[in-house]
Design a protein around this motif. Sequence first.
Motif, PDB file in Angstrom:
ATOM      1  N   LEU A  54       0.833  -1.203   0.000  1.00  0.00           N
ATOM      2  CA  LEU A  54       0.000   0.000   0.000  1.00  0.00           C
ATOM      3  C   LEU A  54       0.869   1.256   0.000  1.00  0.00           C
ATOM      4  O   LEU A  54       0.631   2.194  -0.763  1.00  0.00           O
ATOM      5  CB  LEU A  54      -0.943  -0.005   1.202  1.00  0.00           C
ATOM      6  CG  LEU A  54      -2.003  -1.102   1.184  1.00  0.00           C
ATOM      7  CD1 LEU A  54      -2.733  -1.142   2.516  1.00  0.00           C
ATOM      8  CD2 LEU A  54      -2.977  -0.903   0.032  1.00  0.00           C
ATOM      9  N   ARG A  55       1.885   1.259   0.846  1.00  0.00           N
ATOM     10  CA  ARG A  55       2.807   2.403   0.893  1.00  0.00           C
ATOM     11  C   ARG A  55       3.522   2.577  -0.450  1.00  0.00           C
ATOM     12  O   ARG A  55       3.673   3.687  -0.946  1.00  0.00           O
ATOM     13  CB  ARG A  55       3.840   2.215   2.008  1.00  0.00           C
ATOM     14  CG  ARG A  55       3.268   2.402   3.393  1.00  0.00           C
ATOM     15  CD  ARG A  55       4.338   2.052   4.441  1.00  0.00           C
ATOM     16  NE  ARG A  55       3.836   2.316   5.761  1.00  0.00           N
ATOM     17  CZ  ARG A  55       4.000   3.474   6.405  1.00  0.00           C
ATOM     18  NH1 ARG A  55       4.647   4.466   5.827  1.00  0.00           N
ATOM     19  NH2 ARG A  55       3.517   3.642   7.609  1.00  0.00           N
ATOM     20  N   ALA A  56       3.966   1.471  -1.036  1.00  0.00           N
ATOM     21  CA  ALA A  56       4.663   1.527  -2.330  1.00  0.00           C
ATOM     22  C   ALA A  56       3.747   2.069  -3.416  1.00  0.00           C
ATOM     23  O   ALA A  56       4.201   2.818  -4.292  1.00  0.00           O
ATOM     24  CB  ALA A  56       5.178   0.136  -2.702  1.00  0.00           C
ATOM     25  N   ALA A  57       2.458   1.736  -3.367  1.00  0.00           N
ATOM     26  CA  ALA A  57       1.508   2.236  -4.368  1.00  0.00           C
ATOM     27  C   ALA A  57       1.346   3.743  -4.252  1.00  0.00           C
ATOM     28  O   ALA A  57       1.266   4.451  -5.263  1.00  0.00           O
ATOM     29  CB  ALA A  57       0.165   1.535  -4.203  1.00  0.00           C
ATOM     30  N   ILE A  58       1.316   4.254  -3.027  1.00  0.00           N
ATOM     31  CA  ILE A  58       1.194   5.706  -2.826  1.00  0.00           C
ATOM     32  C   ILE A  58       2.444   6.409  -3.347  1.00  0.00           C
ATOM     33  O   ILE A  58       2.363   7.429  -4.039  1.00  0.00           O
ATOM     34  CB  ILE A  58       0.937   6.034  -1.339  1.00  0.00           C
ATOM     35  CG1 ILE A  58      -0.448   5.495  -0.923  1.00  0.00           C
ATOM     36  CG2 ILE A  58       1.031   7.540  -1.087  1.00  0.00           C
ATOM     37  CD1 ILE A  58      -0.703   5.508   0.575  1.00  0.00           C
ATOM     38  N   VAL A  59       3.601   5.843  -3.063  1.00  0.00           N
ATOM     39  CA  VAL A  59       4.868   6.409  -3.555  1.00  0.00           C
ATOM     40  C   VAL A  59       4.912   6.328  -5.079  1.00  0.00           C
ATOM     41  O   VAL A  59       5.336   7.282  -5.742  1.00  0.00           O
ATOM     42  CB  VAL A  59       6.066   5.681  -2.902  1.00  0.00           C
ATOM     43  CG1 VAL A  59       7.373   6.094  -3.564  1.00  0.00           C
ATOM     44  CG2 VAL A  59       6.102   5.985  -1.409  1.00  0.00           C
ATOM     45  N   GLU A  60       4.455   5.223  -5.648  1.00  0.00           N
ATOM     46  CA  GLU A  60       4.430   5.063  -7.110  1.00  0.00           C
ATOM     47  C   GLU A  60       3.554   6.127  -7.761  1.00  0.00           C
ATOM     48  O   GLU A  60       3.843   6.599  -8.864  1.00  0.00           O
ATOM     49  CB  GLU A  60       3.906   3.659  -7.464  1.00  0.00           C
ATOM     50  CG  GLU A  60       3.817   3.384  -8.940  1.00  0.00           C
ATOM     51  CD  GLU A  60       5.175   3.278  -9.635  1.00  0.00           C
ATOM     52  OE1 GLU A  60       5.216   3.541 -10.851  1.00  0.00           O
ATOM     53  OE2 GLU A  60       6.180   2.964  -8.989  1.00  0.00           O
ATOM     54  N   ALA A  61       2.501   6.542  -7.062  1.00  0.00           N
ATOM     55  CA  ALA A  61       1.620   7.595  -7.580  1.00  0.00           C
ATOM     56  C   ALA A  61       2.293   8.965  -7.510  1.00  0.00           C
ATOM     57  O   ALA A  61       1.802   9.933  -8.090  1.00  0.00           O
ATOM     58  CB  ALA A  61       0.304   7.611  -6.801  1.00  0.00           C
ATOM     59  N   GLY A  62       3.410   9.050  -6.787  1.00  0.00           N
ATOM     60  CA  GLY A  62       4.170  10.300  -6.736  1.00  0.00           C
ATOM     61  C   GLY A  62       4.043  11.073  -5.442  1.00  0.00           C
ATOM     62  O   GLY A  62       4.377  12.260  -5.396  1.00  0.00           O
ATOM     63  N   TYR A  63       3.616  10.407  -4.370  1.00  0.00           N
ATOM     64  CA  TYR A  63       3.377  11.103  -3.094  1.00  0.00           C
ATOM     65  C   TYR A  63       4.129  10.400  -1.981  1.00  0.00           C
ATOM     66  O   TYR A  63       4.541   9.254  -2.094  1.00  0.00           O
ATOM     67  CB  TYR A  63       1.869  11.148  -2.815  1.00  0.00           C
ATOM     68  CG  TYR A  63       1.163  11.810  -3.963  1.00  0.00           C
ATOM     69  CD1 TYR A  63       1.099  13.189  -4.062  1.00  0.00           C
ATOM     70  CD2 TYR A  63       0.667  11.045  -5.018  1.00  0.00           C
ATOM     71  CE1 TYR A  63       0.523  13.788  -5.174  1.00  0.00           C
ATOM     72  CE2 TYR A  63       0.087  11.638  -6.117  1.00  0.00           C
ATOM     73  CZ  TYR A  63       0.012  13.010  -6.192  1.00  0.00           C
ATOM     74  OH  TYR A  63      -0.538  13.613  -7.293  1.00  0.00           O
ATOM     75  N   GLY A  64       4.297  11.117  -0.873  1.00  0.00           N
ATOM     76  CA  GLY A  64       4.987  10.569   0.285  1.00  0.00           C
ATOM     77  C   GLY A  64       4.005  10.074   1.320  1.00  0.00           C
ATOM     78  O   GLY A  64       2.884  10.568   1.422  1.00  0.00           O
ATOM     79  N   VAL A  65       4.447   9.093   2.101  1.00  0.00           N
ATOM     80  CA  VAL A  65       3.649   8.573   3.203  1.00  0.00           C
ATOM     81  C   VAL A  65       4.393   8.951   4.475  1.00  0.00           C
ATOM     82  O   VAL A  65       5.513   8.518   4.695  1.00  0.00           O
ATOM     83  CB  VAL A  65       3.504   7.041   3.104  1.00  0.00           C
ATOM     84  CG1 VAL A  65       2.702   6.499   4.266  1.00  0.00           C
ATOM     85  CG2 VAL A  65       2.870   6.652   1.785  1.00  0.00           C
ATOM     86  N   THR A  66       3.757   9.800   5.313  1.00  0.00           N
ATOM     87  CA  THR A  66       4.447  10.279   6.499  1.00  0.00           C
ATOM     88  C   THR A  66       4.269   9.393   7.706  1.00  0.00           C
ATOM     89  O   THR A  66       5.144   9.297   8.531  1.00  0.00           O
ATOM     90  CB  THR A  66       3.988  11.709   6.867  1.00  0.00           C
ATOM     91  OG1 THR A  66       2.585  11.700   7.099  1.00  0.00           O
ATOM     92  CG2 THR A  66       4.352  12.693   5.781  1.00  0.00           C
ATOM     93  N   ASP A  67       3.137   8.731   7.838  1.00  0.00           N
ATOM     94  CA  ASP A  67       2.922   7.811   8.941  1.00  0.00           C
ATOM     95  C   ASP A  67       1.712   6.950   8.690  1.00  0.00           C
ATOM     96  O   ASP A  67       0.976   7.153   7.731  1.00  0.00           O
ATOM     97  CB  ASP A  67       2.813   8.533  10.281  1.00  0.00           C
ATOM     98  CG  ASP A  67       1.614   9.483  10.355  1.00  0.00           C
ATOM     99  OD1 ASP A  67       0.890   9.640   9.353  1.00  0.00           O
ATOM    100  OD2 ASP A  67       1.407  10.069  11.421  1.00  0.00           O
ATOM    101  N   LEU A  68       1.546   5.992   9.556  1.00  0.00           N
ATOM    102  CA  LEU A  68       0.427   5.058   9.476  1.00  0.00           C
ATOM    103  C   LEU A  68      -0.397   5.214  10.736  1.00  0.00           C
ATOM    104  O   LEU A  68       0.145   5.227  11.834  1.00  0.00           O
ATOM    105  CB  LEU A  68       0.961   3.624   9.380  1.00  0.00           C
ATOM    106  CG  LEU A  68      -0.031   2.475   9.544  1.00  0.00           C
ATOM    107  CD1 LEU A  68      -1.015   2.462   8.374  1.00  0.00           C
ATOM    108  CD2 LEU A  68       0.716   1.162   9.613  1.00  0.00           C
ATOM    109  N   VAL A  69      -1.690   5.347  10.593  1.00  0.00           N
ATOM    110  CA  VAL A  69      -2.577   5.476  11.725  1.00  0.00           C
ATOM    111  C   VAL A  69      -3.384   4.186  11.812  1.00  0.00           C
ATOM    112  O   VAL A  69      -4.103   3.833  10.893  1.00  0.00           O
ATOM    113  CB  VAL A  69      -3.539   6.672  11.551  1.00  0.00           C
ATOM    114  CG1 VAL A  69      -4.481   6.779  12.736  1.00  0.00           C
ATOM    115  CG2 VAL A  69      -2.745   7.952  11.378  1.00  0.00           C
ATOM    116  N   ALA A  70      -3.234   3.472  12.929  1.00  0.00           N
ATOM    117  CA  ALA A  70      -3.991   2.230  13.104  1.00  0.00           C
ATOM    118  C   ALA A  70      -5.444   2.556  13.355  1.00  0.00           C
ATOM    119  O   ALA A  70      -5.772   3.417  14.154  1.00  0.00           O
ATOM    120  CB  ALA A  70      -3.419   1.435  14.278  1.00  0.00           C
ATOM    121  N   VAL A  71      -6.335   1.872  12.628  1.00  0.00           N
ATOM    122  CA  VAL A  71      -7.762   2.095  12.793  1.00  0.00           C
ATOM    123  C   VAL A  71      -8.438   0.785  13.105  1.00  0.00           C
ATOM    124  O   VAL A  71      -8.117  -0.225  12.579  1.00  0.00           O
ATOM    125  CB  VAL A  71      -8.365   2.713  11.508  1.00  0.00           C
ATOM    126  CG1 VAL A  71      -9.860   2.893  11.666  1.00  0.00           C
ATOM    127  CG2 VAL A  71      -7.705   4.016  11.196  1.00  0.00           C
TER     128      VAL A  71
END
Length: 71
Positions: A54-71
């Motif tokens: 999931l993180r790699a897909a967001i990066v592939e789209a051209g954006y950064g992932v700053t953190d993960l929030v557990a839900v």
Amino acid sequence: MTQKQYNVTGMSCEHCAASIREEVSEVPGVSDVVVDVATNSVTVHGADLDDGRLRAAIVEAGYGVTDLVAV
């Protein structure tokens, strides 16, 4: 069904949101992707979600992932 929520950097418009939705939707197990530009968040629903993919897909789209929030 599980849910994961991510904070994303660099997202500013609906085009950004569409790019992220497209990439994340291709990850196996994903059934729904909700992108909120106003809060810079991405919420993913699905089964057996792989955090790394999931993180790699967001990066592939051209954006950064700053953190993960557990839900």
